[in-house]
Design an enzyme around this catalytic site. Structure first.
Site, PDB file in Angstrom:
ATOM      1  N   TYR A   1      25.648  31.882 -62.944  1.00  0.00           N
ATOM      2  CA  TYR A   1      26.176  31.393 -61.666  1.00  0.00           C
ATOM      3  C   TYR A   1      27.188  30.272 -61.890  1.00  0.00           C
ATOM      4  O   TYR A   1      28.287  30.296 -61.313  1.00  0.00           O
ATOM      5  CB  TYR A   1      25.012  30.908 -60.800  1.00  0.00           C
ATOM      6  CG  TYR A   1      25.411  30.574 -59.377  1.00  0.00           C
ATOM      7  CD1 TYR A   1      25.656  31.583 -58.454  1.00  0.00           C
ATOM      8  CD2 TYR A   1      25.532  29.254 -58.954  1.00  0.00           C
ATOM      9  CE1 TYR A   1      26.010  31.293 -57.141  1.00  0.00           C
ATOM     10  CE2 TYR A   1      25.882  28.949 -57.646  1.00  0.00           C
ATOM     11  CZ  TYR A   1      26.124  29.966 -56.746  1.00  0.00           C
ATOM     12  OH  TYR A   1      26.484  29.666 -55.456  1.00  0.00           O
TER      13      TYR A   1
ATOM     14  N   SER B   1      31.033  26.344 -55.270  1.00  0.00           N
ATOM     15  CA  SER B   1      29.728  25.707 -55.378  1.00  0.00           C
ATOM     16  C   SER B   1      29.870  24.427 -56.187  1.00  0.00           C
ATOM     17  O   SER B   1      30.789  24.302 -57.005  1.00  0.00           O
ATOM     18  CB  SER B   1      28.744  26.653 -56.083  1.00  0.00           C
ATOM     19  OG  SER B   1      27.551  25.982 -56.427  1.00  0.00           O
TER      20      SER B   1
END
Length: 252
Positions: free
Chosen positions: A155, A142
């Site tokens: 995250y 990501s």
């Protein structure tokens, strides 16, 4: 659009019950591969595997448990005779919230799934791949791996760790014939984006639904990454935000 050829290859995909994982399983199967779908949602992956057909196998699995991951890899080899490609896709975004207010137990659970789950997959498949002198491992990364995003401490931290696992896998496996890469897909129209939208925290939650790419785009890019055409990106994160990557994968 260029077709890929994966006849005779076996692909193991975690987080395959929806979104990128489901689209990836369908894409590889359409291009000839045997596909193994892993997820905690046994009913969902059983339905998807049934729709794909005999070349698909559904295995309920919690990737945060190494024993379950190792058993899934063993079952894959038993049914399909080997494993050529691992796609570590399972992941979660919660808890979303400021670090000063985050529940430590929920934070730890995300690390267990997003980071330890990737390590478990790599650890389970690397010995056989090294012995065979071939194999591809792709970790879903990501943009959050490379910069902080408000409210996403778990995250971001987990994806930063995944990026380092990609680099470590490449450093320790490339000489033995392993191909280890990461894919940073950008924002994708999946359930995770609905959860982000509902949080109302940070700029990503303000994006319109049409701003997100369809899950079929990362699925196609993952197939391209399994070919020698992507070898220049070994040990690195491939960003699907970049036009040259979209062009190479045949998306534009």
């Amino acid at each position: 659009m260029k077709n890929f050829e994966f006849a005779g290859k076996s692909v193991l995909i975690s987080g395959a019950s929806r979104g990128i994982g489901e689209a990836t399983a369908r894409a590889f199967a359409e291009n000839g591969a045997n596909v193994v779908l892993l997820a905690r949602s046994g009913d969902a992956i059983a339905r998807i595997a049934g729709e794909i057909g005999a070349q698909a196998l559904a295995i309920p699995c919690d990737v945060s448990d190494y024993g379950e991951m190792a058993q899934a890899v063993a079952k894959t080899k038993e049914v399909f005779g080997g494993l050529d490609i691992l796609i570590n896709n399972a992941g979660m975004i919660d808890p979303i919230g400021h670090l000063s207010e985050t529940d430590p137990a929920a934070w730890s659970k995300t690390i267990d799934v997003n980071l330890k789950g990737v390590m478990h997959g790599m650890r389970a498949v690397m010995p056989d791949m090294i012995a065979a002198g071939t194999g591809t491992i792709i970790n879903i990364s990501s943009g959050a791996a490379h910069g902080p995003v408000e409210g996403w401490s778990a995250y971001c931290s987990s994806k930063a760790g995944v990026y380092m696992l990609t680099r470590m896998g490449d450093k320790e496996g490339r000489a033995a014939g392993l191909r280890v890469l990461g894919l940073s897909p950008g924002t994708v129209a999946t359930q995770m984006q609905r959860e982000i939208k509902a949080s109302g925290i940070n700029r990503v939650s303000k994006l319109a639904w049409e701003d997100h790419i369809p899950p079929e785009w990362p699925a196609r890019t993952l197939m391209w990454m399994c070919t020698a055409a992507a070898d220049a990106h070994l040990g690195a994160d491939v960003s699907l935000r970049e036009d040259d990557i979209r062009r190479a994968a045949g998306l534009i």
